[in-house]
Design a protein around this motif. Sequence first.
Motif, PDB file in Angstrom:
ATOM      1  N   PHE C  91      40.073 -48.331  17.064  1.00  0.00           N
ATOM      2  CA  PHE C  91      38.994 -48.389  17.628  1.00  0.00           C
ATOM      3  C   PHE C  91      38.220 -49.980  17.743  1.00  0.00           C
ATOM      4  O   PHE C  91      37.356 -50.398  17.877  1.00  0.00           O
ATOM      5  CB  PHE C  91      37.497 -48.182  16.932  1.00  0.00           C
ATOM      6  N   VAL C 148      38.805 -49.356   9.876  1.00  0.00           N
ATOM      7  CA  VAL C 148      39.397 -50.725   9.995  1.00  0.00           C
ATOM      8  C   VAL C 148      40.108 -51.053  10.850  1.00  0.00           C
ATOM      9  O   VAL C 148      38.811 -52.231  11.439  1.00  0.00           O
ATOM     10  CB  VAL C 148      40.789 -51.363   9.284  1.00  0.00           C
ATOM     11  N   LEU C 150      38.049 -50.826  14.382  1.00  0.00           N
ATOM     12  CA  LEU C 150      36.808 -51.057  14.355  1.00  0.00           C
ATOM     13  C   LEU C 150      36.357 -52.308  13.820  1.00  0.00           C
ATOM     14  O   LEU C 150      35.145 -53.333  14.690  1.00  0.00           O
ATOM     15  CB  LEU C 150      36.048 -49.809  14.033  1.00  0.00           C
ATOM     16  N   ALA C 151      36.223 -51.916  12.765  1.00  0.00           N
ATOM     17  CA  ALA C 151      35.397 -53.174  11.689  1.00  0.00           C
ATOM     18  C   ALA C 151      36.226 -54.683  12.430  1.00  0.00           C
ATOM     19  O   ALA C 151      35.678 -56.110  12.551  1.00  0.00           O
ATOM     20  CB  ALA C 151      36.031 -53.034  10.147  1.00  0.00           C
ATOM     21  N   PHE C 152      37.830 -54.965  12.461  1.00  0.00           N
ATOM     22  CA  PHE C 152      38.189 -55.835  12.925  1.00  0.00           C
ATOM     23  C   PHE C 152      37.509 -56.484  14.745  1.00  0.00           C
ATOM     24  O   PHE C 152      36.800 -57.615  15.154  1.00  0.00           O
ATOM     25  CB  PHE C 152      39.636 -55.846  13.203  1.00  0.00           C
ATOM     26  N   GLN C 154      34.500 -55.558  15.779  1.00  0.00           N
ATOM     27  CA  GLN C 154      33.105 -55.941  15.556  1.00  0.00           C
ATOM     28  C   GLN C 154      33.107 -57.827  15.278  1.00  0.00           C
ATOM     29  O   GLN C 154      32.273 -58.447  15.620  1.00  0.00           O
ATOM     30  CB  GLN C 154      32.657 -54.629  14.518  1.00  0.00           C
ATOM     31  N   ALA C 155      34.158 -57.453  14.227  1.00  0.00           N
ATOM     32  CA  ALA C 155      34.202 -59.159  13.751  1.00  0.00           C
ATOM     33  C   ALA C 155      34.636 -60.114  14.794  1.00  0.00           C
ATOM     34  O   ALA C 155      33.631 -61.328  15.037  1.00  0.00           O
ATOM     35  CB  ALA C 155      35.196 -59.532  12.692  1.00  0.00           C
ATOM     36  N   ILE C 158      31.324 -60.670  16.656  1.00  0.00           N
ATOM     37  CA  ILE C 158      30.419 -61.078  15.761  1.00  0.00           C
ATOM     38  C   ILE C 158      30.522 -63.060  15.796  1.00  0.00           C
ATOM     39  O   ILE C 158      29.385 -63.333  16.512  1.00  0.00           O
ATOM     40  CB  ILE C 158      30.287 -60.934  14.519  1.00  0.00           C
ATOM     41  N   ILE C 159      31.698 -63.355  16.314  1.00  0.00           N
ATOM     42  CA  ILE C 159      32.242 -64.804  16.297  1.00  0.00           C
ATOM     43  C   ILE C 159      31.623 -64.567  18.160  1.00  0.00           C
ATOM     44  O   ILE C 159      31.285 -65.335  18.123  1.00  0.00           O
ATOM     45  CB  ILE C 159      33.842 -64.787  16.826  1.00  0.00           C
ATOM     46  N   ARG C 162      28.030 -65.385  17.832  1.00  0.00           N
ATOM     47  CA  ARG C 162      27.524 -66.312  17.531  1.00  0.00           C
ATOM     48  C   ARG C 162      27.610 -68.022  17.930  1.00  0.00           C
ATOM     49  O   ARG C 162      27.483 -68.751  17.994  1.00  0.00           O
ATOM     50  CB  ARG C 162      27.926 -66.373  15.367  1.00  0.00           C
ATOM     51  N   ALA C 274      31.157 -52.703  20.358  1.00  0.00           N
ATOM     52  CA  ALA C 274      31.071 -50.933  19.705  1.00  0.00           C
ATOM     53  C   ALA C 274      31.800 -50.237  20.851  1.00  0.00           C
ATOM     54  O   ALA C 274      32.278 -49.145  21.060  1.00  0.00           O
ATOM     55  CB  ALA C 274      31.202 -50.339  19.188  1.00  0.00           C
ATOM     56  N   GLU C 275      30.552 -50.213  22.179  1.00  0.00           N
ATOM     57  CA  GLU C 275      30.244 -49.576  22.974  1.00  0.00           C
ATOM     58  C   GLU C 275      31.290 -49.642  24.087  1.00  0.00           C
ATOM     59  O   GLU C 275      32.146 -47.951  24.320  1.00  0.00           O
ATOM     60  CB  GLU C 275      29.040 -49.655  23.937  1.00  0.00           C
TER      61      GLU C 275
END
Lengths: 237, 294, 365
Positions: C91, C148, C150-152, C154-155, C158-159, C162, C274-275
């Motif tokens: 993901f 995991v 997916l989490a990356f 998402q990171a 976020i960056i 920001r 994510a979409e």
Amino acid sequence: MTSVLTLEDVHVRYGGSHVLQGVSFEVPDTGVTALLGRNGVGKTTTLKAVLGLAPRTGTIRVRDREVQGERTHRIVAGGVGYVPEDREVFGGLTVDENLRLVDQASGVDAPIVGELFPDLVARRHQRAGTLSGGQQQMVSLARVLLRDNDLLLVDEPTKGLAPKLVTEVADVLARVATTTPILLVEQNLPLVRRIADTVVVLDAGTVVHRGDAAALVEDPELTTELLGVSMRAKGAA
Amino acid sequence: MSDLLLILVTGLGLGALYFLAASGLSLIYGLMGVLNFAHGSFMTAGAYAAWVTMDAMPSSTAVGLRLLVAVLVALVVGTLVGVVVEVVLIRPLYRHHIQQVLVTVGLSLASVAAVQGVFGSDPYPVAKPSFMRGTVDVLGARLPVDRFVYLAVALLLLGGLLALLRYTRLGLVIRAGVENRTMVEALGIDVQRTFTIVFGLGGAVAALAGVLFSQYAGTVSPLQGGSLLIYAFIVVVIGGMGSLTGTAVAAFAVGLVQQLANYYAASGIGDLSVVLLLALVLLLRPSSLQGAHA
Amino acid sequence: MTADVATPTRPDAVEPEPGPRRRPPWLRHLPPVVLLLVLAWLPYVPVELPGLLPGRVNGPGSMQLLATCLVFAGFALSYDVIFGRTGLLSFGHALFVASGSYLLTISVSSWSMPLPLALLVALGGTTLLAVVVGGIALRVGGIAFAMVTLAFAQAASIIVLRDPGGVTGGEEGKALARDAVPSILVGVSNAPYRYWLALGFVVVAFLLVQALVASRAGHAMAAVRENEGRAAVLGFTTYRVKLLAIVVGAFLGGLGGVVHALVLGGSSPHLTSAEFTLALLVMVVLGGAGSRWGALVGGFLYHYADARLVEASGSGVFDVLPDVLADVLGEPLFILGTFFVVVVYFAPTGLTGLGGRLVRKAVRP
């Protein structure tokens, strides 16, 4: 003689491989019937087909009830006990919890457990995963015996056990067989001769021999031909 | 000192919300091996059900009472949604884990879009009971009361779920099923019924998480569930894929790390430090994270 | 139970091995070549296709839409190397697409690099990122790997949001500095050139994937997908095979991101969402996982439907329906998500697999 289990033209296909290719046989409603054959001929798959754990076609009757379309838990609750290869006890559960899955009310306090497996009563709070192989086999047998069964399917119960434990397991099976018919998959021919009455031999997904257990086991040529082992070699090992 | 105390309480409160979001996910994954992307939709369903309920009740009623009723409605809605999704969408794909994931992905996309269609994409403010808006002075720190509420709910839930697993028939079947579903079935127990119950339970807990998160955020919006879900995934992975206590520890750790990093490093670093924590855990002890089905 | 986690496609979704009734090579290559020629010729077609395309086929609106559709087809193709070919449920692929896009835009616009150097930075940076992220994520398998990655991804999101140092532009996205890009790619009237650029990207990606599939590494990927244990027996380290798949997929995805930035004139945070990362999965499954044409068709149609459904809802097609229903149906993702669920149930081999079945049925009743 009436039969407790009847298989007619049972096929099992896994992906591309055709594991059972039209298996037909009957299990008489008394004593122990041994299901024999070389490794990989479909013995375990046959048991799984009866239980609906393998995708099967054909007709499977337990007593007069056709079960080939039923789901596993219904077949089992309907009176078919299953003792799988490698015991498959729940290692994270205690001995008592393993048994209470089947018999919620009494678990390890059921009379039959104290009678056949006194060791388990003493270890009731021990996690099943920390038991020895022989003790795990007792748990696996005990949890099946907590229910009234028409038939037991027992898959290689002595695999990897020390000789003394093999005898113990055989004693339990022989005793259970006085009240409940058993279909037994077993490699240990001396044990088969001791407790089995009839045999069914599979090869390459079909039945190749049916008959009296003692007659087969005592015919070295036939055992070599059908099972690829001779009694003598097995006995020496 | 008072700053640190505030950060700790805030972090634990946030961790509590993460635990609420992750516990249902972890239960469902542990028992069924299903990675439920629709879990975010369950949260959204709960949040909107609560918001609609609070909106529908006369405004003369005390906000706290309205919230209580709304939580009950959300729990019912969450349970129903969970059960329906399991029976209609997940069950036919039993044992096809990839397809199950795909279906929940499709469901999550479609449900977010549906909520946007019905309620619009803009966030709506939600009413917050006065006692949850207040602060309490401890050791010179002014601590927001609502964080303690989240913490209490999370601890109650953890205790309740652990008791359920430990002392009930359902819990026994779930624990056995997490180890070996097939063998539970082969002992004559209807595992699929347990799946449905667990999905319903997961839906209810998710709905509760959705309501409390909307209280925390002060608004409801269609994307809220999805963003909380990402943290829930991270928590489930760090917690060991399917272990409830592991999930709780991971949830509070993630909440604390995030708040501490946001305060002592820079705003926004918190989110990244969570992913960094995940990477570290993966590098240092990957074997413990494989879980029952991975 | 692990086996079915690693097998996203049914066996019949695998492209058929060339059988004994193999057609001569020139005949097999004929349809794709003809299709390519037709596509390359579209900027000369002044026909209107009402309802299907906005204005004339070679008008700037249609050209831009088709160019973006082609880029999405390439995205799907790049993701299929990881998901369809190797059976890795990642993901995190959006991360690599976004990295290609943003690294190019930032290099050009914030760091004033010449385009060729920026291209190198974008592709090199994306590949390096894939090695690191893939290397870490592959320490777990199955469903945990999915979480995991997916989490990356998402990171990254976020960056980007920001906006560190003002280089990513936050929610607004970042525009590509016009003067750094060849003038032929800039401006409304040059839409056909951007279309050809996108088409070129798809051709390159297609040929690369084709070469990869035919190579030893490609066979190893197929082996990993079908049965990790067997692949290990064949003498491959499954870890390396999987990492290779992720890196190759990421490289192609990064290239797609670069082309996306050039076609749209900048980078948008939507690429990190994510979409979008879920949409990549939807595209590949819609078209048919593990097949070049499936991925291409899936990516193309996904973007086309996404863009045109917005149009349709704006045009009042749904006005006859009750308000709530019209509002819900007006959300393209609702229709796509629902359609996706239906495809997973009833056409597990995707649209191309379904089409292939129907064609075979028609030919041989």
